[in-house]
Design an enzyme around this catalytic site. Structure first.
Site, PDB file in Angstrom:
ATOM      1  N   LYS A   1      -7.769  51.651  -9.277  1.00  0.00           N
ATOM      2  CA  LYS A   1      -8.040  51.539  -7.836  1.00  0.00           C
ATOM      3  C   LYS A   1      -8.305  52.908  -7.218  1.00  0.00           C
ATOM      4  O   LYS A   1      -9.129  53.049  -6.321  1.00  0.00           O
ATOM      5  CB  LYS A   1      -6.853  50.881  -7.126  1.00  0.00           C
ATOM      6  CG  LYS A   1      -6.625  49.444  -7.545  1.00  0.00           C
ATOM      7  CD  LYS A   1      -5.443  48.829  -6.822  1.00  0.00           C
ATOM      8  CE  LYS A   1      -4.087  49.325  -7.254  1.00  0.00           C
ATOM      9  NZ  LYS A   1      -3.653  48.952  -8.597  1.00  0.00           N
TER      10      LYS A   1
ATOM     11  N   ASP B   1      -2.600  49.543 -12.374  1.00  0.00           N
ATOM     12  CA  ASP B   1      -3.292  50.552 -13.189  1.00  0.00           C
ATOM     13  C   ASP B   1      -4.732  50.161 -13.500  1.00  0.00           C
ATOM     14  O   ASP B   1      -5.269  50.521 -14.553  1.00  0.00           O
ATOM     15  CB  ASP B   1      -2.525  50.822 -14.502  1.00  0.00           C
ATOM     16  CG  ASP B   1      -1.066  51.097 -14.244  1.00  0.00           C
ATOM     17  OD1 ASP B   1      -0.785  51.892 -13.344  1.00  0.00           O
ATOM     18  OD2 ASP B   1      -0.212  50.495 -14.924  1.00  0.00           O
TER      19      ASP B   1
ATOM     20  N   GLY C   1       0.863  54.971  -8.927  1.00  0.00           N
ATOM     21  CA  GLY C   1       0.324  56.245  -9.368  1.00  0.00           C
ATOM     22  C   GLY C   1      -1.173  56.124  -9.436  1.00  0.00           C
ATOM     23  O   GLY C   1      -1.701  55.306 -10.185  1.00  0.00           O
ATOM     24  N   HIS C   2      -1.863  56.856  -8.594  1.00  0.00           N
ATOM     25  CA  HIS C   2      -3.321  56.815  -8.606  1.00  0.00           C
ATOM     26  C   HIS C   2      -3.826  58.139  -9.147  1.00  0.00           C
ATOM     27  O   HIS C   2      -3.495  59.196  -8.612  1.00  0.00           O
ATOM     28  CB  HIS C   2      -3.870  56.620  -7.192  1.00  0.00           C
ATOM     29  CG  HIS C   2      -3.606  55.254  -6.648  1.00  0.00           C
ATOM     30  ND1 HIS C   2      -3.837  54.920  -5.344  1.00  0.00           N
ATOM     31  CD2 HIS C   2      -3.152  54.153  -7.243  1.00  0.00           C
ATOM     32  CE1 HIS C   2      -3.513  53.657  -5.170  1.00  0.00           C
ATOM     33  NE2 HIS C   2      -3.097  53.175  -6.306  1.00  0.00           N
TER      34      HIS C   2
ATOM     35  N   GLN D   1      -0.033  48.668  -6.879  1.00  0.00           N
ATOM     36  CA  GLN D   1       0.317  47.633  -7.867  1.00  0.00           C
ATOM     37  C   GLN D   1      -0.784  46.555  -7.860  1.00  0.00           C
ATOM     38  O   GLN D   1      -1.913  46.877  -7.551  1.00  0.00           O
ATOM     39  CB  GLN D   1       1.719  47.052  -7.627  1.00  0.00           C
ATOM     40  CG  GLN D   1       2.835  48.025  -7.921  1.00  0.00           C
ATOM     41  CD  GLN D   1       3.144  48.933  -6.745  1.00  0.00           C
ATOM     42  OE1 GLN D   1       3.254  48.476  -5.608  1.00  0.00           O
ATOM     43  NE2 GLN D   1       3.287  50.210  -6.996  1.00  0.00           N
TER      44      GLN D   1
HETATM   45  P1  IMP Z   1       9.311  48.627  -9.677  1.00  0.00           P
HETATM   46  O1  IMP Z   1       8.143  48.462  -8.783  1.00  0.00           O
HETATM   47  O2  IMP Z   1       9.604  50.066 -10.014  1.00  0.00           O
HETATM   48  O3  IMP Z   1      10.524  47.907  -9.180  1.00  0.00           O
HETATM   49  O4  IMP Z   1       8.952  47.964 -11.090  1.00  0.00           O
HETATM   50  C1  IMP Z   1       8.783  46.538 -11.244  1.00  0.00           C
HETATM   51  C2  IMP Z   1       7.669  46.243 -12.243  1.00  0.00           C
HETATM   52  O5  IMP Z   1       6.436  46.634 -11.688  1.00  0.00           O
HETATM   53  C3  IMP Z   1       7.787  46.994 -13.573  1.00  0.00           C
HETATM   54  O6  IMP Z   1       7.286  46.170 -14.608  1.00  0.00           O
HETATM   55  C4  IMP Z   1       6.873  48.183 -13.382  1.00  0.00           C
HETATM   56  O7  IMP Z   1       6.387  48.691 -14.607  1.00  0.00           O
HETATM   57  C5  IMP Z   1       5.768  47.541 -12.556  1.00  0.00           C
HETATM   58  N1  IMP Z   1       5.034  48.512 -11.721  1.00  0.00           N
HETATM   59  C6  IMP Z   1       5.421  49.027 -10.540  1.00  0.00           C
HETATM   60  N2  IMP Z   1       4.474  49.840 -10.037  1.00  0.00           N
HETATM   61  C7  IMP Z   1       3.462  49.812 -10.908  1.00  0.00           C
HETATM   62  C8  IMP Z   1       2.170  50.430 -10.925  1.00  0.00           C
HETATM   63  O8  IMP Z   1       1.762  51.153 -10.008  1.00  0.00           O
HETATM   64  N3  IMP Z   1       1.395  50.153 -12.014  1.00  0.00           N
HETATM   65  C9  IMP Z   1       1.802  49.327 -13.007  1.00  0.00           C
HETATM   66  N4  IMP Z   1       2.978  48.728 -13.020  1.00  0.00           N
HETATM   67  C10 IMP Z   1       3.819  48.967 -11.988  1.00  0.00           C
END
Ligand code: IMP
Length: 434
Positions: A20, A17, A44-45, A224
């Site tokens: 990007k 977040d 999520g962009h 991420q």
């Molecule tokens: P998962 O990717 O859904 O398995 O989540 C694993 C961890 O990564 C959790 O703490 C999510 O909140 C975090 N996470 C996954 N994708 C994002 C992102 O795009 N932005 C921020 N945190 C993320």
């Protein structure tokens, strides 16, 4: 290397977040190819165009620029239903991707039982605050050789056999009464959803190698961030892919020499969603203020983000892991109007010593307290487009920030809109953003 031929990676340096999407969107008009290489619709962009925001999850951010060819590489996991919704939203705004989208036949699918397993786990004691989108189980199935790839959709006669082993394992785990659809229903629904995508599935590695050899400029869009990387992040509170530089090469099939520059993206403060270590976290009114002013709520899940000061040790770790050439510092304006701004320069251990080294084990993060250096605040940086116009206090803060991670600032964002930001003269970004 000619300046118009810079192949550039954009990578997050914190817990995601960082903004990007804005940087990719700014840069993508200069690139012929925009590539996603890991993650899925956990990303999520938000891209803001003329005051309107468009949330993208799996479609590369270059979607808004008709000259960009969009590639979803083999390292990505895809939920086709969500992808279709994104394509529909884009089409409604006048952005059609026909003829400029290629999805890797080696990319893995996120299936309903992956989502069910993710949610089941998150309902238990070991929850880590995932996005609940089935990302972990989809990557597990890939590593466990039970994954289903986009290329399998081109063989509908064997699809049920491909899906069955993973499906059976999940069904056993969740037990009777879990509400899981039947295998037949999953296969039927998948075939229906996949139909409009079949013509987009192909050999993205071959496409990218040819594009590189032809001299196209390629932009690699990380999802991420490094502290969520399965190897180099705050394990186990991470996502299930390699969000740092290594993932770019495994996730596209391109060799390292295809990459020229690495731009690291960080916010002027730090946020994280979900559970896990976060020594910089502010549990007070200041944290609430950062959340409100910075609108720090998840693009994907709407969850409030945990907020804190810029954490130099984690960001320096990310810069080293990725070999970052320059920083894009986002959302400086969110710090406007504060009396004081903090910068985490290290962590105080239980023994009273200060360290900048990140623990490898989650247990070792416990008891680490942020060591904060304080800077005088400033009135406003909103919308500034020349860094020499920044208030002296903001300049001093940024200099200290860049020094603490040993990487120069190349771009500074001073507001959500495309034009709100400064490109630093003399940096590799200058010719690309001129
Ligand atoms: P998962 O990717 O859904 O398995 O989540 C694993 C961890 O990564 C959790 O703490 C999510 O909140 C975090 N996470 C996954 N994708 C994002 C992102 O795009 N932005 C921020 N945190 C993320």
């Amino acid at each position: 290397m000619s300046l118009t031929r810079t192949n550039l990676a954009i990578l997050g340096l914190q817990w995601g977040d960082e903004g990007k999407g804005k940087v990719v969107d700014l840069l993508s008009p200069r690139f012929q190819q925009v590539v996603r290489f890991q993650g899925g619709n956990n990303a999520g962009h938000t891209v803001v165009v003329d005051g309107q925001s468009i949330a993208l999850h799996q479609v590369p951010s270059g979607a808004l620029h008709p000259g960009c060819f969009l590639v979803v590489g083999n390292g990505v996991v895809l939920n086709l239903e969500v992808f279709q919704q994104e394509l529909d939203r884009l089409r409604a705004r006048g952005f059609d991707l026909a003829g400029r989208l290629l999805l890797s036949d080696k990319a893995h699918l996120i299936l309903p039982h992956h989502i069910a397993l993710d949610l089941w786990r998150e309902g238990g004691a070991n929850k880590i605050g995932t996005t609940g989108r089935g990302i972990g189980p989809a990557y597990e199935m890939k590593a466990g050789r039970m994954g289903v790839r986009l290329g399998d959709l081109l063989h509908p006669e064997t699809l049920a056999d491909r899906i069955r082993p993973g499906y059976e394992e999940v069904r056993l785990r969740l037990g009777e009464g879990s509400g899981l659809s039947s295998l037949e229903a999953i296969v039927d629904a998948l075939l229906r959803t996949a139909e409009p995508f079949l013509s987009f599935i192909g050999d993205t590695q071959g496409h990218l190698l040819t594009a590189w050899e032809r001299g196209d400029s390629i932009l690699f869009e990380g999802a991420q961030a490094t502290l969520l990387d399965i190897d180099h992040g705050t394990y186990p509170f991470v996502t299930s892919s390699n969000c740092s530089l290594g993932g770019l090469f495994t996730g596209t099939g391109l060799p390292p020499k295809a990459l020229d520059r690495i731009l690291g993206i960080a916010k002027a403060y730090t946020t994280r969603v979900g559970a896990g270590p976060f020594p910089a976290e502010l549990h007070d009114a200041l944290g609430d203020r950062l959340r409100e002013v910075g609108r720090e709520f998840g693009t994907t899940t709407g969850r409030p983000r945990r907020c804190g000061w810029f954490d130099a040790p984690i960001t320096a770790h990310a810069c080293r892991t990725n070999g970052v050439d320059g920083l894009a510092i986002m959302k400086l304006d969110v710090l406007d109007g504060l009396d004081e701004v903090g910068l985490i320069v290290g962590y105080r251990t239980g023994e009273g010593t200060v360290t900048t080294k990140l623990p490898s084990c989650a247990a070792d993060w416990k008891g680490l307290k942020a060591e904060v250096k304080r800077f005088k605040g400033w009135a406003s940086t909103r919308g500034i487009t020349d860094h020499r116009q920044l208030p002296a206090e903001a300049q001093a803060y940024l200099e200290a920030l860049a020094e603490s991670v040993e990487v120069p600032v190349a771009y500074l964002s001073t507001g959500p809109d495309r034009h709100e930001g400064c490109v630093y003269p003399g940096t590799f970004l200058e010719p690309l953003l001129a």
